[in-house]
Design a protein around this motif. Structure first.
Motif, mmCIF file in Angstrom:
data_model
loop_
_atom_site.group_PDB
_atom_site.id
_atom_site.type_symbol
_atom_site.label_atom_id
_atom_site.label_comp_id
_atom_site.label_asym_id
_atom_site.label_seq_id
_atom_site.Cartn_x
_atom_site.Cartn_y
_atom_site.Cartn_z
ATOM 1 N N ALA A 124 11.158 2.206 4.000
ATOM 2 C CA ALA A 124 12.426 1.754 4.581
ATOM 3 C C ALA A 124 12.192 1.133 5.957
ATOM 4 C CB ALA A 124 13.414 2.914 4.677
ATOM 5 N N GLU A 125 11.328 1.741 6.764
ATOM 6 C CA GLU A 125 11.020 1.195 8.081
ATOM 7 C C GLU A 125 10.346 -0.170 7.969
ATOM 8 O OE1 GLU A 125 8.584 4.203 9.881
ATOM 9 O OE2 GLU A 125 10.281 5.536 10.250
ATOM 10 N N LEU A 126 9.447 -0.316 7.011
ATOM 11 C CA LEU A 126 8.776 -1.598 6.808
ATOM 12 C C LEU A 126 9.760 -2.664 6.341
ATOM 13 C CD1 LEU A 126 5.444 -0.284 5.273
ATOM 14 C CD2 LEU A 126 5.716 -1.419 7.501
ATOM 15 N N ASP A 127 10.708 -2.267 5.505
ATOM 16 C CA ASP A 127 11.742 -3.216 5.065
ATOM 17 C C ASP A 127 12.567 -3.716 6.253
ATOM 18 O OD1 ASP A 127 10.962 -3.155 2.404
ATOM 19 O OD2 ASP A 127 12.445 -1.650 1.832
ATOM 20 N N GLU A 182 0.833 -1.210 0.000
ATOM 21 C CA GLU A 182 0.000 0.000 0.000
ATOM 22 C C GLU A 182 0.866 1.257 0.000
ATOM 23 O OE1 GLU A 182 -2.439 -0.412 3.469
ATOM 24 O OE2 GLU A 182 -3.460 -2.189 2.652
ATOM 25 N N THR A 183 1.915 1.240 0.817
ATOM 26 C CA THR A 183 2.798 2.397 0.914
ATOM 27 C C THR A 183 3.566 2.608 -0.387
ATOM 28 O OG1 THR A 183 3.005 2.021 3.291
ATOM 29 C CG2 THR A 183 4.645 3.457 2.282
ATOM 30 N N GLU A 184 3.986 1.515 -1.006
ATOM 31 C CA GLU A 184 4.693 1.616 -2.280
ATOM 32 C C GLU A 184 3.775 2.186 -3.370
ATOM 33 O OE1 GLU A 184 8.010 -0.948 -4.594
ATOM 34 O OE2 GLU A 184 6.284 -2.068 -3.870
ATOM 35 N N ALA A 185 2.519 1.765 -3.375
ATOM 36 C CA ALA A 185 1.554 2.300 -4.342
ATOM 37 C C ALA A 185 1.333 3.793 -4.093
ATOM 38 C CB ALA A 185 0.240 1.534 -4.258
ATOM 39 N N ALA A 188 6.546 8.794 2.839
ATOM 40 C CA ALA A 188 6.187 7.467 2.323
ATOM 41 C C ALA A 188 7.442 6.634 2.078
ATOM 42 C CB ALA A 188 5.361 7.599 1.043
ATOM 43 N N ARG A 189 8.472 7.257 1.558
ATOM 44 C CA ARG A 189 9.732 6.528 1.324
ATOM 45 C C ARG A 189 10.385 6.102 2.639
ATOM 46 N NH1 ARG A 189 11.769 10.374 -3.607
ATOM 47 N NH2 ARG A 189 10.672 9.262 -5.268
#
Length: 117
Positions: free
Chosen positions: A72-75, A18-21, A67-68
């Protein structure tokens, strides 16, 4: 990997998607704004109709940067799941309360350690 960590991983992957979209859409909006401002010679700094193109550009850039950062945090959270350290505070090594992880799935510290920062 336990079934619980599998469920958490799936939830993080959904959030990441979702964040990437969102980041992709914001990037497209920003590019469109740049293109529109190049082809226009309007004096947007003195436009009485509202926000300036510069303000819109700055606002879009800030939201895209956020968002970026979230990506990074999700990764990092996904890597921590794979390593088995997800849900453990990076500072005091105690478990991060489930409520905090629900509110902030990419949390790397417990509330007490986050307050000390």
């Amino acid at each position: 990997m336990t079934s619980n960590s599998s469920a958490v991983r799936e939830a993080l992957l959904r959030l990441r998607q979702e964040t990437e979209a969102q980041a992709t859409a914001l990037d497209g909006d920003l590019r469109s704004l740049f293109e529109a401002s190049r082809s226009s010679n309007a004096d947007d700094e003195h436009d009485p109709e509202g926000s300036t193109i510069a303000f819109e550009r700055a606002q879009l850039t800030a939201v895209l940067d956020a968002a970026r950062r979230r990506l990074a945090e999700l990764d990092v959270a996904l890597r921590r799941i794979d390593e088995g350290s997800y849900g453990i505070c990076e500072r005091c090594f105690r478990p991060i309360p489930a409520e905090r992880l629900v509110a902030r799935p990419s949390a790397r510290t417990c509330v007490a350690c986050a307050r000390r920062r």
